[in-house]
Design an enzyme around this catalytic site. Structure first.
Site, PDB file in Angstrom:
ATOM      1  CG  ASN A  66       2.189   5.895  -2.653  1.00 21.18           C
ATOM      2  OD1 ASN A  66       1.210   6.489  -3.122  1.00 21.18           O
ATOM      3  ND2 ASN A  66       2.131   5.256  -1.484  1.00 21.18           N
ATOM      4  CB  CYS A  83       7.181   5.257  -3.807  1.00 21.55           C
ATOM      5  SG  CYS A  83       7.286   6.031  -2.172  1.00 21.55           S
ATOM      6  N   GLY A  86      -0.193  -5.575   4.576  1.00 20.97           N
ATOM      7  CA  GLY A  86      -0.024  -4.136   4.423  1.00 20.97           C
ATOM      8  C   GLY A  86      -0.535  -3.624   3.092  1.00 20.97           C
ATOM      9  CE1 TYR A  87      -3.629   0.622   3.958  1.00 22.04           C
ATOM     10  CE2 TYR A  87      -1.876   2.215   4.385  1.00 22.04           C
ATOM     11  CZ  TYR A  87      -3.147   1.727   4.645  1.00 22.04           C
ATOM     12  OH  TYR A  87      -3.931   2.352   5.590  1.00 22.04           O
TER      13      TYR A  87
END
Length: 340
Positions: free
Chosen positions: A307, A147, A11-12
């Protein structure tokens, strides 16, 4: 050199952990897991890492033993697996929401199910060095905050701690599309997201519980998705306590963050970037905080960050640096981009 592994590396957040840890002078990335992509190269999912690593994703079941484990795993799934994770790593940095809230009843209210590992909650320290640096130096279980929670806490904590604001605050949070993750649903297709300012949490966003826990304030929070890929900005609306003014606020923030390597006070009277702006923080581990008052006790506190970095992977790496006694900026020196 610490051997580290990343669980949920496709994932990111997993990609940002890889980017930061591959360039870290004290860490060796020994394994990156993905059930879906096991056996494939990590630079297939994260093309910005081409030429920097030959690592391939491995199945989570093949993990061995490591000095540190970073969990970029889905919310509510991590708590049931924590006992197993604890057997393969000395230190765990959990980037899911499962161990951020100390009260299991608050967790149930915001996440809709009972906590599965209540007995483990006391073992976790919230991974925010600006508040818990001393405890993090000896912590083997670290829960990295969300975040928007990180931005909200850093925006509000100095004013709350100094008694400069009334206890009830409202937060308007804005976030880019990467906050939805790499496997977001149809509402995040470009055709649906482009040009939109979607209020996806008009009330009771989950991060308000984290902010309330760490500031002692009564928090009401809404969140809007905006047309950006990275970035979070929060506007916290409060009332100054009797006798407080903007000068006292400025002094409190300067004092609170004077020695912090990754928090900058940005509250200028003029200029294009006179208040915190996430656009210029992309890729960096900075959180900028600022404020403005109207002279009649109304106060707006503003914070901005990336974030995926200070709001996630970068904050986790910063916690690792504190835990192992390394320079706090190690692996986190990227300054952001301008223009961007």
């Amino acid at each position: 050199m610490a051997r580290v592994a990343i669980v949920g590396g496709a994932g990111y957040i997993g990609g940002e952990l890889l980017r930061l840890l591959l360039g870290h002078p004290e860490a060796e990335v020994a394994a990156v897991t993905s059930t879906r992509l096991a056996g494939r190269r990590v630079d297939g999912a994260h093309p910005n890492l081409r030429g920097l690593t030959d690592l391939t994703f491995v199945d989570p079941g093949s993990l061995e033993e490591y000095d540190a484990l970073f969990l970029a795993t889905p919310h509510t799934e991590t708590m049931g697996r924590m006992t197993g994770y604890a057997k393969i790593a000395t230190t765990i940095f959990d980037l899911s929401a499962d161990f951020r809230l100390r009260d299991p009843e608050v967790f149930r209210r915001y996440y809709g199910l009972p906590h599965e590992a209540v007995d483990l909650l006391p073992e976790f320290v919230l991974g925010l060095p600006e508040l818990h640096r001393d405890r993090l130096r000896a912590a083997d279980r670290v829960a990295v905050p969300g975040c928007m929670a990180t931005a909200g806490i850093l925006a509000l904590r100095p004013a709350a701690a100094a008694g400069l604001i009334e206890p009830e605050v409202t937060i308007d949070a804005r976030t880019g599309s990467s906050g939805s993750g790499a496997t977001a649903g149809p509402e995040n297709l470009h055709a649906e997201r482009s040009g939109a300012m979607r209020v996806f949490a008009p009330t009771r966003h989950r991060h308000e519980a984290e902010i309330g826990q760490e500031t002692g304030l009564s928090v009401r929070m809404s969140a809007t998705g905006v047309e950006a890929v990275r970035g979070v900005q929060v506007l916290c609306r409060a009332r100054l306590a009797p006798g407080a003014d903007e000068r006292a606020v400025r002094a409190a923030y300067r004092a609170a963050y004077a020695a912090e390597p990754f928090v900058r006070v940005v509250a200028q009277k003029r200029g294009l970037y006179r208040l915190p702006e996430p656009k210029i923080l992309s890729g960096s581990n900075f959180c900028d905080v600022g404020f403005a008052a109207d002279g009649e006790r109304a106060l707006v506190l503003v914070a901005a960050l990336d974030n995926l970095v200070k709001g996630g992977a970068g904050n986790a790496v910063q916690c690792m640096n504190v835990r192992y006694g390394w320079p706090e900026r190690a692996g986190l020196t990227f300054a952001g981009l301008h223009p961007n």
